[in-house]
Design a protein around this motif. Structure first.
Motif, short mmCIF file in Angstrom:
data_model
loop_
_atom_site.label_atom_id
_atom_site.label_comp_id
_atom_site.label_asym_id
_atom_site.label_seq_id
_atom_site.Cartn_x
_atom_site.Cartn_y
_atom_site.Cartn_z
N ASP A 241 -4.07 -2.51 15.81
CA ASP A 241 -4.84 -3.12 16.68
C ASP A 241 -5.10 -4.08 17.26
O ASP A 241 -6.26 -4.00 17.47
N GLY A 242 -4.55 -5.31 16.57
CA GLY A 242 -4.54 -6.44 16.25
C GLY A 242 -6.11 -7.11 15.67
O GLY A 242 -6.37 -7.94 15.21
N GLU A 243 -6.66 -5.67 14.38
CA GLU A 243 -7.20 -6.22 13.51
C GLU A 243 -6.52 -5.79 12.22
O GLU A 243 -5.90 -4.95 11.54
N PRO A 244 -7.35 -6.51 10.87
CA PRO A 244 -7.04 -6.46 9.44
C PRO A 244 -7.72 -5.11 9.19
O PRO A 244 -9.13 -5.19 9.18
N TYR A 245 -7.04 -4.16 8.07
CA TYR A 245 -7.42 -3.33 7.44
C TYR A 245 -6.76 -2.95 6.42
O TYR A 245 -5.39 -4.22 5.70
N LEU A 246 -7.71 -2.69 5.22
CA LEU A 246 -7.15 -2.17 4.00
C LEU A 246 -6.67 -0.39 3.86
O LEU A 246 -7.68 0.33 3.77
N ILE A 247 -5.09 -0.59 3.24
CA ILE A 247 -4.63 1.58 4.29
C ILE A 247 -4.34 1.47 2.01
O ILE A 247 -3.74 1.10 0.84
N TRP A 248 -4.92 2.93 2.24
CA TRP A 248 -4.89 3.02 0.25
C TRP A 248 -3.68 4.10 0.16
O TRP A 248 -3.61 4.95 1.19
N THR A 249 -3.16 3.94 -0.89
CA THR A 249 -2.16 4.87 -0.81
C THR A 249 -1.55 5.20 -2.55
O THR A 249 -1.55 3.49 -3.23
N ARG A 250 -1.73 6.03 -2.63
CA ARG A 250 -1.14 6.63 -4.74
C ARG A 250 -0.75 5.84 -4.92
O ARG A 250 -0.28 5.22 -6.32
N GLU A 251 0.41 6.12 -4.62
CA GLU A 251 2.29 4.96 -4.98
C GLU A 251 1.50 3.46 -5.27
O GLU A 251 2.18 2.74 -6.22
N ARG A 252 0.66 2.98 -5.22
CA ARG A 252 0.29 1.69 -4.47
C ARG A 252 -0.50 1.57 -5.95
O ARG A 252 -1.12 0.19 -6.38
N THR A 253 -1.35 1.94 -6.59
CA THR A 253 -2.25 1.95 -7.69
C THR A 253 -1.09 1.74 -8.84
O THR A 253 -0.46 2.04 -8.94
N GLU A 254 -1.78 0.46 -9.63
CA GLU A 254 -1.92 0.32 -10.40
C GLU A 254 -1.33 0.50 -11.91
O GLU A 254 -1.53 1.88 -12.05
N GLN A 255 -0.16 0.51 -12.21
CA GLN A 255 0.53 0.60 -13.38
C GLN A 255 -0.28 1.42 -14.66
O GLN A 255 -1.18 0.56 -14.65
N ASP A 256 -0.66 2.15 -14.74
CA ASP A 256 -1.31 2.66 -16.06
C ASP A 256 -2.68 2.48 -15.81
O ASP A 256 -4.00 2.43 -16.56
N LEU A 257 -3.32 3.22 -14.99
CA LEU A 257 -4.60 2.54 -14.35
C LEU A 257 -4.82 3.55 -13.05
O LEU A 257 -4.21 3.90 -12.35
N ASP A 258 -5.65 4.76 -13.37
CA ASP A 258 -5.73 5.49 -11.88
C ASP A 258 -7.97 5.46 -11.20
O ASP A 258 -8.25 3.97 -12.27
N LEU A 259 -8.08 5.55 -10.64
CA LEU A 259 -9.47 5.48 -9.73
C LEU A 259 -10.04 5.41 -10.59
O LEU A 259 -11.15 4.82 -10.90
N PRO A 260 -10.66 6.88 -11.73
CA PRO A 260 -12.45 6.67 -12.16
C PRO A 260 -11.88 5.52 -13.57
O PRO A 260 -13.10 5.09 -14.16
#
Length: 441
Positions: A241-260
């Motif tokens: 809608d004409g605005e910049p957003y950051l969208i999260w998807t699990r597949e884009r998480t860095e390899q060998d790194l989890d959120l905790p």
């Protein structure tokens, strides 16, 4: 394992060891508040042995430097012991001559000592007691550099690691490349974003961040390293809608790194530590008269110091009042707080001095360890004596240089406990490699 991962692994081990120490059985027996005090066992006369200061590893010699060193060793091998002892005797004789001259020039030395709290111009470096304050960074290299140069090196090093460990490196960039308040606010905000995702991974409102949001703009968007952390967590920038957003998807998480793991890294990351170098020097009596310190020793710039001193003088002249003891002590404390580092000199009975740089909050025990590491016989029992504190005993080892008012520079006298007075002036106390540091006049 990369240097970044080693850094966080070491932090985790330190935290585990600390927790084990708190919960283990090493805390000692308890003591009731109303129970009578137990008398401490009688202390032994023998001095506590401190671990010797271990010099850092040096960089590998180049082929040219190795060839020059081999040639120098070959020349030394050709000399007999009489020639070497003569050179040591020459140093001792020079020290004795200068001690005699020093006694005849007490008034001049006293006048120069009063200039110890003033700075010198950048072009008059020959009168400085040392070239500056230098550090090494074990995580990166053993080079000796001023703190400002290390800040540049650390930033360059961290940005080089982004390709391999973006998430963990981003956490360190936030701490090392931004002002503390800015970094703390950013980390608190990032932790809130990531913990919301961990607890509610399917809720849409936690899976997107509007980049024009006031909190995000003020606390995250323009902080170095913050977007790298979010990218490693799995956020990707898109336009909606004409605005910049950051969208999260699990597949884009860095390899060998989890959120905790990333949350834990944000909580435990810190400024990469620098180790203060002692910058050891061995001085003759005439050289020990140089007491002017470089600007690196001060918390404020020379211009700020001069302005503050002028304001204080004007305030005193206007008040026309006598200072009480408490007022004088407060003024003295303010003056002491102008310094970050202290220059400590130790004078030996044979007339030579050793000089080292310390943080103002280092302890007397650190000075004792430093002196012990310089001795040819590290088992020699000795005592240090300061003009304003007297002889340092075991009860003084935990005091800081700031506590003892041994800043910005101080002189201590070395006294060997088991050496008789008639012979102490003729002994060589320092290691041979340190005697070679005696500076040319």
């Amino acid at each position: 394992m990369s240097k970044i991962k080693k850094f966080f692994a070491r932090k985790k081990e330190e935290a585990s060891a600390f927790k084990l120490k708190l919960t283990g059985s090493t805390m000692g027996e308890g003591h009731k508040l109303n129970a009578p005090k137990q008398e401490a066992p009688a202390s032994s006369k023998s001095r506590k042995k401190y671990e010797a200061y271990v010099p850092p590893k040096r960089n590998e010699l180049s082929n040219e430097a190795r060839a020059a060193a081999n040639a120098a060793l070959a020349r030394i091998d050709k000399k007999n012991s009489r020639e070497f002892n003569t050179s040591m005797a020459a140093i001792k004789a020079q020290a004795k001559r200068e001690l005699e001259a020093e006694r005849r020039q007490k008034e001049e030395a006293s006048a120069e000592a009063k200039a110890s709290t003033t700075t010198t111009s950048a072009g008059d470096n020959r009168n400085l007691a040392c070239e500056g304050v230098f550090f090494r960074c074990p995580m990166i290299s053993d080079e000796l550099l001023p703190k400002q140069e290390w800040k540049i090196r650390i930033k360059e090093f961290l940005y080089q690691q982004l390709e391999t460990d973006r998430g963990l490196t981003g956490c360190l960039i936030i701490h090392n490349c931004n002002p503390k308040e800015k970094a703390d606010d950013c980390i608190a905000t990032l932790i809130r974003y990531l913990e919301n995702l961990i607890n509610n991974p399917t809720e849409e409102k936690f899976c997107k961040i509007r980049m024009t949001n006031k909190i995000f703009s003020e606390k995250v968007r323009y902080v170095e390293g913050a977007l790298d952390v979010l990218q490693a967590a799995g956020f990707n920038e898109v336009e909606m809608d004409g605005e910049p957003y950051l969208i999260w998807t699990r597949e884009r998480t860095e390899q060998d790194l989890d959120l905790p793991t990333l949350v834990d890294a944000l909580k435990n990351s810190e400024i990469i530590p620098l180790e203060l170098d002692r910058n050891i020097k061995v001085l003759l009596p005439s050289q020990a008269r140089r007491v002017a310190l470089p600007d690196d020793f001060y918390r404020m710039t020379p211009a700020e110091i001069k302005k503050e001193q002028q304001l204080r003088t004007e305030a005193m002249e206007k008040s026309q009042m006598l200072m009480t003891k408490a007022m004088r002590e407060r003024e003295e404390q303010r003056n002491l707080r102008m310094y970050r580092y202290a220059l400590v000199r130790v004078k030996f009975p044979n007339g030579l001095f050793i000089q080292g740089t310390f943080n103002v909050y280092e302890k007397i025990s650190d000075v004792v360890e430093f002196v012990q590491s310089c001795l040819a016989d590290e088992t020699l029992l000795f005592t240090l004596i300061a003009a304003n504190e007297g002889r340092f005993g075991e009860e003084d080892m935990e005091k800081t240089l700031f506590d003892c008012k041994l800043i910005p520079n101080s002189l201590m006298l070395f006294s060997a406990d088991e050496v008789s007075k008639p012979v102490e002036a003729d002994l060589n106390y320092l290691k041979e490699e340190l005697l070679m540091l005696v500076q040319d006049m």
